[in-house]
Motif scaffolding. Structure first.
Motif, PDB file in Angstrom:
ATOM      1  N   GLY A   1      -1.746  -7.493  -2.862  1.00  8.03           N
ATOM      2  CA  GLY A   1      -2.683  -7.449  -3.977  1.00  8.03           C
ATOM      3  C   GLY A   1      -4.070  -7.006  -3.538  1.00  8.03           C
ATOM      4  N   GLN A   2      -4.371  -7.195  -2.265  1.00 10.73           N
ATOM      5  CA  GLN A   2      -5.673  -6.820  -1.720  1.00 10.73           C
ATOM      6  C   GLN A   2      -5.651  -5.446  -1.055  1.00 10.73           C
ATOM      7  N   GLN A   3      -4.495  -5.072  -0.521  1.00 16.80           N
ATOM      8  CA  GLN A   3      -4.400  -3.832   0.240  1.00 16.80           C
ATOM      9  C   GLN A   3      -3.017  -3.236   0.043  1.00 16.80           C
ATOM     10  N   SER A   4      -2.977  -1.966  -0.251  1.00 18.08           N
ATOM     11  CA  SER A   4      -1.708  -1.270  -0.420  1.00 18.08           C
ATOM     12  C   SER A   4      -1.106  -0.978   0.955  1.00 18.08           C
ATOM     13  N   ILE A   5       0.161  -1.333   1.130  1.00 16.45           N
ATOM     14  CA  ILE A   5       0.853  -1.045   2.388  1.00 16.45           C
ATOM     15  C   ILE A   5       2.197  -0.391   2.063  1.00 16.45           C
ATOM     16  N   ASN A   6       2.715   0.368   3.031  1.00 15.89           N
ATOM     17  CA  ASN A   6       4.002   1.012   2.810  1.00 15.89           C
ATOM     18  C   ASN A   6       5.145   0.035   3.110  1.00 15.89           C
TER      19      ASN A   6
END
Length: 69
Positions: free
Chosen positions: A39-44
């Motif tokens: 929710g804070q940082q987009s990751i793959n």
């Protein structure tokens, strides 16, 4: 694993309410932390999988840190 991801994860653990971390079972704790993190940082997907495994391996440490606060 990316050191920046690790720092962000442990920062999230420190900012989270201890009572909430301790109230969750292992499965729920892993998924809650992942949800909060993404929710804070987009990751793959590869990073998400690595993070999942890392959190699972560190559950005892996460619980110990939460109990000490």
């Amino acid at each position: 694993m990316n050191p920046q991801l690790l720092r962000r994860l442990w920062s999230l653990v420190e900012r989270s309410q201890s009572s909430h971390l301790l109230a969750l079972d292992d499965h729920s704790l892993v998924h809650w932390l992942l949800d909060q993190f993404t929710g804070q940082q987009s990751i793959n997907q590869a990073e998400a999988d690595q993070l999942h495994g890392y959190i699972l391996a560190k559950i005892p440490l996460i619980r110990d840190l939460a109990q000490e606060r």
